[in-house]
Design a protein around this motif. Structure first.
Motif, short mmCIF file in Angstrom:
data_model
loop_
_atom_site.label_atom_id
_atom_site.label_comp_id
_atom_site.label_asym_id
_atom_site.label_seq_id
_atom_site.Cartn_x
_atom_site.Cartn_y
_atom_site.Cartn_z
N SER A 168 0.70 -1.03 -0.08
CA SER A 168 -0.06 -0.14 -0.07
C SER A 168 0.86 1.22 0.04
O SER A 168 0.63 2.12 -0.73
N ASN A 169 1.80 1.53 1.04
CA ASN A 169 2.59 2.73 0.94
C ASN A 169 3.75 2.31 1.95
O ASN A 169 3.77 1.17 2.49
N VAL A 170 4.59 3.23 1.94
CA VAL A 170 6.00 2.85 2.61
C VAL A 170 5.83 2.63 4.01
O VAL A 170 6.52 1.69 4.82
N GLU A 171 4.92 3.21 4.79
CA GLU A 171 4.43 2.79 6.14
C GLU A 171 4.19 1.42 6.27
O GLU A 171 4.41 0.72 7.18
N GLN A 172 2.92 1.13 5.47
CA GLN A 172 2.41 -0.26 5.76
C GLN A 172 3.82 -1.26 5.45
O GLN A 172 3.71 -2.37 5.94
N ASP A 173 4.56 -0.69 4.62
CA ASP A 173 5.65 -1.82 4.08
C ASP A 173 6.55 -1.90 5.14
O ASP A 173 6.79 -3.28 5.35
N PHE A 174 7.06 -1.02 5.80
CA PHE A 174 7.66 -1.24 7.05
C PHE A 174 7.01 -1.64 8.24
O PHE A 174 7.54 -2.92 8.78
N ILE A 175 5.82 -1.81 8.52
CA ILE A 175 5.04 -2.17 9.64
C ILE A 175 4.55 -3.67 9.48
O ILE A 175 5.00 -4.57 10.19
N GLU A 176 4.40 -3.89 8.23
CA GLU A 176 4.00 -5.30 7.60
C GLU A 176 5.06 -6.10 7.77
O GLU A 176 5.24 -7.23 7.92
N THR A 177 6.44 -5.58 7.37
CA THR A 177 7.57 -6.33 7.30
C THR A 177 8.05 -6.87 8.67
O THR A 177 8.23 -7.94 9.09
N LEU A 178 7.72 -5.92 9.95
CA LEU A 178 8.04 -6.12 10.97
C LEU A 178 7.15 -7.10 11.60
O LEU A 178 7.20 -8.06 12.27
N SER A 179 5.91 -6.99 11.29
CA SER A 179 4.87 -7.90 11.86
C SER A 179 5.11 -9.41 11.37
O SER A 179 4.88 -10.27 12.00
N VAL A 180 5.39 -9.32 10.12
CA VAL A 180 5.82 -10.84 9.42
C VAL A 180 6.96 -11.40 10.24
O VAL A 180 6.75 -12.51 10.86
N ILE A 181 8.00 -10.75 10.32
CA ILE A 181 9.28 -11.14 10.90
C ILE A 181 8.88 -11.83 12.52
O ILE A 181 9.47 -12.72 12.71
N LEU A 182 7.94 -10.73 13.19
CA LEU A 182 7.88 -11.25 14.41
C LEU A 182 6.81 -12.30 14.87
O LEU A 182 6.65 -12.76 15.75
#
Lengths: 320, 298
Positions: free
Chosen positions: B227-241
């Motif tokens: 969707s956007n750069v914030e979602q990209d960052f947030i989802e990357t973290l959410s998936v990793i954890l």
């Protein structure tokens, strides 16, 4: 002279405006009135027989299939294929049995799933412009929210008496687009007896293989006789209308065996709910502006009958 | 002299304002006294979330949202769900070798709001699709699907923790922003509003990272990340954890060489962000999170 006249006039108006009476439209201040109203609503809900039957049609489309003379073929409406806007059919109705307690808790069951037992939950009376009823913990009524049914669980109290409460939601400005009424369950009667009756009717009605509608005028002449239908099916949730929708459309087709060559297709449709005597249709099966059949009583096996202004309507199963 | 008189008056007024009487609300007030509810759920919240200054709301408040598809949760799942959040979020971040005891107290949502069903959203085609979290502020952490939660089901736990880490990441990047341009530059494909473009018929399972139509093929950790750069960052973290290292590796193995490079670069970017901004070893936190999830399921 003129200056003095104006001076007298000002003194006169000033003295009139200084009356020491206070104009009181209400005897009590707003907060007292709201609290009293809340207490009154809570008392009615929870005392003395605290179980209510709530009939809820979340969406009523009163214009759909309400003109028996309309040939849908002329409108190029392929009724069986053009169902992408299935939500047009509306939803409902469903009955909830709710026991309210004074401490804000409740118990609830519904014919949406035909629960065997009531489940616990809570409600609140909210102060807005008036007192509203809100179901505050997850329960069966919230199944009408989410991605289907288009229902609500926060209700404005339209009118209230000891045995009947009429609610509405903020969703519609036209209140005929929904129907939410609570009736207190008769003393000595159990909600389970209602539920069992509804279940029996549902099993019979929604499993009728060929339900036909026959309307006769006061002279006994048949003025409408359907030969096709479209409805929800209990055991076919993936059918054209899913099992929870509760909508039926009685159709009259010139040649039901050959839909490709159909030249006319008339129909009457409505949402429906179950009651102790049979089936209640909302907005009703409309023959014309004067004849609207809503309450159909069960008069025999797979036979439901209604009367209006000398006209009769029967829903029966025809064996082809 | 005049100054002293003013000081005396000010002190007098201050002391006068410190009466020790408990002022009860007027009996005609429409504002209700807070009634202390000692239910089991409230006691659990008081013992485990109030110390972090977090309020957990599970009763419906009609004014809390304008989303007509939301509704309150059934109470039967709440304790199990809160225990999961406590163990896999609060306790993990509070570990001495991760964030430390006071980490959550410094950066925490003020409210956790529980909802029974999915977070349904109407896309620009008028179809209803599910999204992980609403756009907007992070001070309230909404948790959806409470009625579907099963404390014994790994997938249900993962879905819950995806929401928790997603929402908490919003707070972290609000407190310490990341370099948006640098993170965005890691991508090969531009961002798009996938929620609005996806039709309901082809709408993917938003929590499944390795489905056949997975976003990993384009260098994103999830569909929402596109969707956007914030979602990209947030989802990357959410998936990793919420995935073990081997599960993330499995996803990487499925992707093309180019997409894999992007995914690894994003993961490294986050490792660097956490070390520099929060002094947290993200890979260690991922391992701890994964071990704790396994322990929780035993």
């Amino acid at each position: 002279m003129i200056r003095r006249f104006f001076l007298y006039m000002i003194i006169l108006f000033a003295s009139i405006s200084c009356r020491d009476e206070q104009l009181m439209i209400f005897e009590e201040n707003p907060s007292t009135r709201i609290l009293k109203r809340e207490e009154m609503v809570r008392n009615i809900l929870s005392y003395p027989d605290n179980t209510w039957k709530m009939i809820y049609f979340p969406k009523i489309n009163k214009n759909l299939y309400s003109d028996i003379n309309l040939n849908m073929i002329n409108l190029e409406q392929d009724i069986f294929l053009n169902l992408r806007n299935k939500e047009d059919f509306g939803y409902g109705g469903y009955t909830f049995f709710i026991s309210f307690y004074k401490d804000g808790t409740l118990k609830m069951a519904s014919d949406l799933h035909f629960n065997e037992e009531m489940t616990s939950g809570s409600y609140d009376l909210i102060h807005n412009t008036d007192v509203s009823l809100s179901f505050t913990s997850g329960n069966i009524i919230h199944k009408l929210k989410g991605s289907r049914f288009e229902g609500r669980a926060d209700f404005i109290i339209d009118s209230i008496s000891d045995d009947k409460i009429v609610l509405r939601t903020s969703k519609y400005t036209d209140t005929t687009n929904e129907f939410i009424v609570l009736h207190r369950i008769e003393k000595g009667k159990s909600w389970k007896s209602y539920m069992n009756a509804y279940k029996k009717t549902r099993e019979e009605f929604e499993n009728m293989r060929e339900p036909y509608l026959i309307i006769k005028n006061a002279e006994g002449d048949t003025v409408f006789r359907s030969n096709e239908f479209l409805r929800n099916q209990v055991h076919n949730p993936t059918g054209l209308l899913d099992s929870y929708r509760r909508y039926i459309l009685f159709l009259k087709v010139d040649d039901p065996t050959n839909f490709v060559k159909v030249t006319y297709l008339h129909g009457i449709g409505s949402g429906f709910s179950y009651n102790e005597n049979g089936i209640n249709f909302k907005p009703g099966l409309k023959y014309n502006n004067e004849i609207l059949f809503d309450d159909f009583n069960r008069i025999g096996e797979k036979r439901y009958h209604a009367e209006k202004n000398g006209f009769t309507a029967d829903i029966i199963e025809i064996k082809k | 002299m005049k100054r002293n008189t003013i000081l005396v008056i000010v002190f007098f007024l201050l002391f006068a304002g410190c009466g020790d009487r408990d002022m009860a609300l007027d009996e005609n007030s429409v504002i209700r006294d807070v009634v202390e509810n000692n239910s089991f759920i409230n006691k659990y919240i008081n013992d485990n979330f109030t110390p972090y200054n977090i309020v957990v709301r599970y009763k419906w408040d009609v004014n809390s949202t304008d989303n007509a598809y939301l509704y309150p949760p059934q109470e039967k799942n709440i304790i199990g769900l809160l225990k999961t959040i406590k163990s896999l979020w609060l306790d993990v971040y509070s570990r001495p070798k991760i964030g430390g005891e006071d980490f959550i107290r410094k950066v925490a949502p003020r409210e956790i709001y529980l909802y029974g069903g999915k977070n349904i959203y109407k896309n620009n085609r008028g179809e209803l699709v599910e999204i992980i979290a609403p756009s907007g502020g992070a001070i309230v952490m909404p948790i959806y699907r409470v009625d579907d939660f099963d404390v014994n089901n790994k997938e249900a736990i993962r879905i819950l923790m995806r929401m928790v880490h997603h929402n908490y990441a919003k707070l972290l990047i609000e407190a310490k922003p990341f370099d948006r341009q640098a993170f965005s530059n890691l991508n090969q494909y531009v961002y798009k509003r996938w929620e609005e473009e996806a039709t309901s018929a082809y709408h993917p399972n938003i929590y499944d990272i390795t489905s056949s139509n997975g976003a990993y093929r384009y260098g994103y950790y999830s569909h929402a990340a596109q969707s956007n750069v914030e979602q990209d960052f947030i989802e990357t973290l959410s998936v990793i954890l919420t995935h073990s290292r081997s599960e993330v590796d499995e996803m990487l193995a499925k992707s093309s060489l180019n997409a894999r490079k992007i995914l690894i670069a994003k993961s490294n970017f986050l490792v660097d962000y956490f070390k520099k901004n929060w002094d947290i070893n993200l890979l260690r936190m991922q391992s701890v999170s994964s071990i704790e999830t396994q322990k929780f399921l035993r």
